[in-house]
Motif scaffolding. Sequence first.
Motif, PDB file in Angstrom:
ATOM      1  N   PRO A 235       2.314   2.848   5.085  1.00 18.99           N
ATOM      2  CA  PRO A 235       1.198   2.223   5.817  1.00 18.99           C
ATOM      3  C   PRO A 235       0.039   1.857   4.883  1.00 18.99           C
ATOM      4  O   PRO A 235       0.041   2.228   3.709  1.00 18.99           O
ATOM      5  CB  PRO A 235       0.783   3.312   6.815  1.00 18.99           C
ATOM      6  CG  PRO A 235       1.291   4.576   6.255  1.00 18.99           C
ATOM      7  CD  PRO A 235       2.506   4.245   5.449  1.00 18.99           C
ATOM      8  N   PRO A 236      -0.955   1.151   5.406  1.00 15.98           N
ATOM      9  CA  PRO A 236      -2.098   0.735   4.585  1.00 15.98           C
ATOM     10  C   PRO A 236      -2.849   1.893   3.922  1.00 15.98           C
ATOM     11  O   PRO A 236      -3.745   1.653   3.116  1.00 15.98           O
ATOM     12  CB  PRO A 236      -3.008   0.000   5.581  1.00 15.98           C
ATOM     13  CG  PRO A 236      -2.118  -0.436   6.667  1.00 15.98           C
ATOM     14  CD  PRO A 236      -1.036   0.600   6.750  1.00 15.98           C
ATOM     15  N   LEU A 237      -2.491   3.114   4.247  1.00 18.37           N
ATOM     16  CA  LEU A 237      -3.102   4.262   3.564  1.00 18.37           C
ATOM     17  C   LEU A 237      -2.854   4.180   2.058  1.00 18.37           C
ATOM     18  O   LEU A 237      -3.636   4.718   1.268  1.00 18.37           O
ATOM     19  CB  LEU A 237      -2.521   5.578   4.099  1.00 18.37           C
ATOM     20  CG  LEU A 237      -2.771   5.879   5.570  1.00 18.37           C
ATOM     21  CD1 LEU A 237      -2.006   7.127   5.989  1.00 18.37           C
ATOM     22  CD2 LEU A 237      -4.239   6.034   5.837  1.00 18.37           C
ATOM     23  N   ALA A 238      -1.782   3.509   1.675  1.00  8.69           N
ATOM     24  CA  ALA A 238      -1.503   3.322   0.246  1.00  8.69           C
ATOM     25  C   ALA A 238      -2.646   2.574  -0.427  1.00  8.69           C
ATOM     26  O   ALA A 238      -3.004   2.879  -1.565  1.00  8.69           O
ATOM     27  CB  ALA A 238      -0.188   2.567   0.061  1.00  8.69           C
ATOM     28  N   LEU A 239      -3.224   1.634   0.284  1.00 10.23           N
ATOM     29  CA  LEU A 239      -4.359   0.879  -0.266  1.00 10.23           C
ATOM     30  C   LEU A 239      -5.657   1.660  -0.188  1.00 10.23           C
ATOM     31  O   LEU A 239      -6.371   1.796  -1.183  1.00 10.23           O
ATOM     32  CB  LEU A 239      -4.547  -0.431   0.506  1.00 10.23           C
ATOM     33  CG  LEU A 239      -3.770  -1.630   0.039  1.00 10.23           C
ATOM     34  CD1 LEU A 239      -3.934  -2.775   1.017  1.00 10.23           C
ATOM     35  CD2 LEU A 239      -4.176  -2.054  -1.341  1.00 10.23           C
ATOM     36  N   THR A 240      -5.969   2.164   0.995  1.00  8.28           N
ATOM     37  CA  THR A 240      -7.261   2.838   1.177  1.00  8.28           C
ATOM     38  C   THR A 240      -7.373   4.098   0.332  1.00  8.28           C
ATOM     39  O   THR A 240      -8.459   4.434  -0.118  1.00  8.28           O
ATOM     40  CB  THR A 240      -7.500   3.189   2.656  1.00  8.28           C
ATOM     41  OG1 THR A 240      -6.429   4.004   3.134  1.00  8.28           O
ATOM     42  CG2 THR A 240      -7.607   1.938   3.506  1.00  8.28           C
TER      43      THR A 240
END
Length: 175
Positions: A65-70
């Motif tokens: 999920p976008p947690l990889a980015l944040t």
Amino acid sequence: MSTKKLTILAVCIALNTVLSSIIRIEGMAPMSTVFNIIFATFGTFYVTLIALVTAILRMIIFGIPPLALTGAVFGAILAGIGYKLSKSIFGAWFGEFVGTGIIGSIISVPVMKIFMDLDSNAVWFLYTPRFVGATIIGGIIAVVIYSSLKNSRAFKNIQEIFDKEHDHNSTYRKS
């Protein structure tokens, strides 16, 4: 950018993408922290570039999920700044802790609320403990690995490749 530097960046991105996706605890990516802290020694721009490209690849290839980015990007930026200011791996670790563990976890809340239907109060207790835990576990691993790498000729050569361009750009801007 030199071919050597591009090759090193590609290898760093590949290692980070694969290992951060395989060696993980559900909801935690301590290997991402390891790479952010060690690559902070290359400079803030490069550690951020590696973290950004890695996060995008992990999301596309592995469905992370976008947690990889944040998580990774804020940690990378502050790890790079922490290393630059302190010239210490512990400064990079502190920057990673603040960037990923605190800022990244807080930014993840509104981002993940878009993707998941979670109670707004429960979400705050979901990401911060995991992100902080990942930065502590990853930081310990990074310090151990860096302690072995810092005196190796190969690692010093890699750091020199990144330092030379920084010195060249500084000299170029002054003239």
